[in-house]
Write an enzyme that holds these catalytic residues in place. Structure first.
Site, PDB file in Angstrom:
ATOM      1  N   CYS A 196       0.994  -1.335   0.016  1.00  0.00           N
ATOM      2  CA  CYS A 196      -0.039   0.016   0.045  1.00  0.00           C
ATOM      3  C   CYS A 196       0.894   1.139  -0.047  1.00  0.00           C
ATOM      4  O   CYS A 196       0.272   2.454   0.092  1.00  0.00           O
ATOM      5  CB  CYS A 196      -0.882  -0.056   1.082  1.00  0.00           C
ATOM      6  SG  CYS A 196      -2.016  -1.353   1.047  1.00  0.00           S
TER       7      CYS A 196
ATOM      8  N   HIS B 109      -1.814   8.340   6.343  1.00  0.00           N
ATOM      9  CA  HIS B 109      -2.134   6.879   5.736  1.00  0.00           C
ATOM     10  C   HIS B 109      -3.565   6.384   6.157  1.00  0.00           C
ATOM     11  O   HIS B 109      -4.435   6.228   5.262  1.00  0.00           O
ATOM     12  CB  HIS B 109      -0.894   6.191   6.051  1.00  0.00           C
ATOM     13  CG  HIS B 109      -1.372   4.377   5.407  1.00  0.00           C
ATOM     14  ND1 HIS B 109      -1.226   4.464   4.048  1.00  0.00           N
ATOM     15  CD2 HIS B 109      -1.357   3.255   5.923  1.00  0.00           C
ATOM     16  CE1 HIS B 109      -1.763   3.069   3.614  1.00  0.00           C
ATOM     17  NE2 HIS B 109      -1.493   2.506   4.705  1.00  0.00           N
TER      18      HIS B 109
ATOM     19  N   GLU C 274       0.314   5.175  13.683  1.00  0.00           N
ATOM     20  CA  GLU C 274       0.743   6.377  12.931  1.00  0.00           C
ATOM     21  C   GLU C 274       0.553   7.499  13.747  1.00  0.00           C
ATOM     22  O   GLU C 274       1.318   8.447  13.824  1.00  0.00           O
ATOM     23  CB  GLU C 274      -0.211   6.345  11.435  1.00  0.00           C
ATOM     24  CG  GLU C 274       0.115   7.738  10.763  1.00  0.00           C
ATOM     25  CD  GLU C 274      -0.600   7.799   9.290  1.00  0.00           C
ATOM     26  OE1 GLU C 274      -0.114   8.502   8.501  1.00  0.00           O
ATOM     27  OE2 GLU C 274      -1.605   7.038   9.428  1.00  0.00           O
TER      28      GLU C 274
ATOM     29  N   LYS D 176      -8.939   8.607   2.943  1.00  0.00           N
ATOM     30  CA  LYS D 176      -9.712   7.258   2.904  1.00  0.00           C
ATOM     31  C   LYS D 176     -10.910   7.304   3.551  1.00  0.00           C
ATOM     32  O   LYS D 176     -11.791   6.466   3.302  1.00  0.00           O
ATOM     33  CB  LYS D 176      -8.751   6.304   3.697  1.00  0.00           C
ATOM     34  CG  LYS D 176      -7.409   5.847   2.952  1.00  0.00           C
ATOM     35  CD  LYS D 176      -6.532   4.797   3.513  1.00  0.00           C
ATOM     36  CE  LYS D 176      -5.385   4.429   2.772  1.00  0.00           C
ATOM     37  NZ  LYS D 176      -4.460   5.512   2.752  1.00  0.00           N
TER      38      LYS D 176
ATOM     39  N   HIS E 226      -9.659   2.696   0.972  1.00  0.00           N
ATOM     40  CA  HIS E 226      -8.261   2.196   0.855  1.00  0.00           C
ATOM     41  C   HIS E 226      -7.950   1.623  -0.703  1.00  0.00           C
ATOM     42  O   HIS E 226      -8.349   0.805  -1.157  1.00  0.00           O
ATOM     43  CB  HIS E 226      -7.941   1.387   1.693  1.00  0.00           C
ATOM     44  CG  HIS E 226      -6.425   0.973   2.048  1.00  0.00           C
ATOM     45  ND1 HIS E 226      -5.436   1.620   1.165  1.00  0.00           N
ATOM     46  CD2 HIS E 226      -5.616   0.343   2.925  1.00  0.00           C
ATOM     47  CE1 HIS E 226      -4.228   1.179   1.641  1.00  0.00           C
ATOM     48  NE2 HIS E 226      -4.346   0.629   2.445  1.00  0.00           N
TER      49      HIS E 226
ATOM     50  N   PHE F 273       1.893  -3.668   3.728  1.00  0.00           N
ATOM     51  CA  PHE F 273       2.295  -4.530   4.310  1.00  0.00           C
ATOM     52  C   PHE F 273       3.633  -5.224   4.142  1.00  0.00           C
ATOM     53  O   PHE F 273       4.231  -4.535   2.974  1.00  0.00           O
ATOM     54  CB  PHE F 273       1.367  -5.827   3.451  1.00  0.00           C
ATOM     55  CG  PHE F 273       0.055  -5.990   3.844  1.00  0.00           C
ATOM     56  CD1 PHE F 273      -0.525  -5.548   5.079  1.00  0.00           C
ATOM     57  CD2 PHE F 273      -0.806  -6.887   3.313  1.00  0.00           C
ATOM     58  CE1 PHE F 273      -1.668  -5.470   5.485  1.00  0.00           C
ATOM     59  CE2 PHE F 273      -2.202  -7.002   3.702  1.00  0.00           C
ATOM     60  CZ  PHE F 273      -2.591  -6.407   4.922  1.00  0.00           C
TER      61      PHE F 273
END
Length: 415
Positions: A171, A311, A322, A340, A345, A403
């Site tokens: 991502c 993010h 985060e 988002k 996402h 990931f």
């Protein structure tokens, strides 16, 4: 050198963003996507192509018709993730005032990111294999689904014969691609770079995988409130699709041809957690390293940052980690948003689309809201925008994490 208070830093590595192209759940085109994000209208809805329940809530690109936009013959030979990219790239090139018929293609790079390639094509052709046997599988299976075809087809479309590559950092892919393109420009490997990402992973198999991981929101009965970054009741992300492409040029080259600079890409930081295949480092050490590296690259101090496009996936652990990093590195609490909440996402395209939104925030002096955020998690200590906020933004950062513990942060300054 550090930027003076209220003034954007001007490092020697000055890269201009001269064009933007977007295909997102907010709409087809930059103007439509930006309006939807600024209005805070969530795009999540039940997906008729998927079983009902958590896997059946998605953020699709509304009204996307590849045949109408690209022509029937061409669209039939391209997976959806490549169709998105071609439409976004065409808009970005036009926005930059460039004409591929007249550029030196050998000096044009294409650097795009995606996490998966074309799973829709793979799943469809696997069904053909099981039903009809190997002789009925399409000879276009591999050319349609291979991740590298994202950049390859874009180069074919635009006559770009310079550096051509696809990066995959989950991502963070779109942001990594933009940072890589910046490096190519600074190394004088190209004069123009089309950089960004594209993704079309909303398929039954992929969604089942995310569901089995426990990554998706469970709000099947309330899709509009499913993606809620940093909210105390967040319970997972909503999968989305789309593409974002930026045109990047050295600032001096852009000025020489009289191009409009929408913002400047002044810093890029990358790192690896080296911790876990899906979970972030518990202290956010890798994300912090990438953020600090981007600021150092920009010649900026933490206090120079006025805005963060986070993010912010709407998952329990990622949002918390985060936020802790932001509180630690940016204690002056710049205004944070996660787009988002509107778009869901976009996976490998998220970093590119959010970089574009960050550029637009800098250009228009406007921070979009974090849609879905009604009650900030009491463990999270950030200043989050819950409505569109006018704000002078000398410097902003856009965070992307993926990931495998892959982190990328981009820093954008006002033109």
């Amino acid at each position: 050198m550090n930027g003076a208070a209220g003034r954007p830093p001007r490092p020697a590595a000055d890269i201009a963003v001269t064009g933007i192209g977007l295909v997102t759940p907010g709409g087809i085109g930059t103007a439509a996507s930006w309006r939807t994000v600024c209005a805070g209208r969530p795009a999540a809805a039940p997906d008729p192509a998927l079983p009902p329940g958590p896997t059946g809530i998605t953020c699709r690109v509304p009204g996307f018709d590849g045949e109408a936009l690209l022509g029937g013959r061409r669209a039939h030979r391209l997976d959806r993730f490549t169709q998105f990219a071609l439409v976004a790239a065409a808009e970005a090139v036009a926005d930059a005032g460039l004409d591929p018929r007249h550029w030196d293609g050998a000096r044009v790079a294409v650097v795009l990111g995606c996490a998966d390639g074309g799973p829709e094509t793979v799943e469809a052709q696997h069904q053909v294999l099981l039903r009809d046997g190997p002789t009925r599988v399409s000879p276009l299976l591999l050319p349609m689904q291979l991740p590298n075809m994202l950049a390859g087809q874009t180069a074919i479309e635009l006559g770009a014969t310079g550096p051509n590559l696809v990066v995959a950092t989950a991502c963070a892919s779109g942001a990594t691609a933009i940072g890589t393109a910046r490096d190519l420009l600074l190394l004088d490997r190209c004069d123009i770079a089309l950089a960004g990402g594209s993704e079309a992973m909303i398929t039954p198999l992929v969604m089942a995988g995310f569901a089995q991981m426990g990554a998706l929101s469970q709000r099947g009965d309330d899709p509009a409130r499913a993606s809620r970054p940093f909210d105390v009741d967040r319970d997972g992300f909503v999968a989305a699709e789309g593409s974002g492409v930026l045109v990047l040029e050295r600032a001096g080259d852009a000025r020489a041809r009289g191009a409009r600079t929408r913002a400047r890409l002044v810093g890029h930081g990358i790192s690896a957690d080296a911790h876990h295949m899906t979970s972030p480092h518990p202290t956010g050490a890798g994300a912090e390293a990438a953020l600090r590296a981007a600021l150092a690259d920009a010649g900026a101090t933490p206090e120079d940052v006025a805005h963060v496009n986070a993010h912010g996936t709407s998952t329990r652990l990622n949002d918390l980690v985060e936020a802790q990093v932001l509180s630690r590195v940016l204690p002056h609490a710049p205004l944070v948003t996660s787009t988002k909440g509107v778009t869901g996402h976009l996976l490998g395209a998220a970093g590119a689309v959010e970089a574009a939104f960050t550029v637009l925030s800098v250009e228009h002096a406007l921070v979009p809201p974090t849609a879905g955020l009604t009650t900030l998690d009491p463990k999270i200590h950030i200043e989050a925008a819950t409505a569109a906020v006018p704000l002078d933004i000398p410097l902003a950062v856009s965070n992307s994490f993926g990931f495998g513990g892959q982190n990328a942060v981009l820093a954008f300054a006002a033109a």
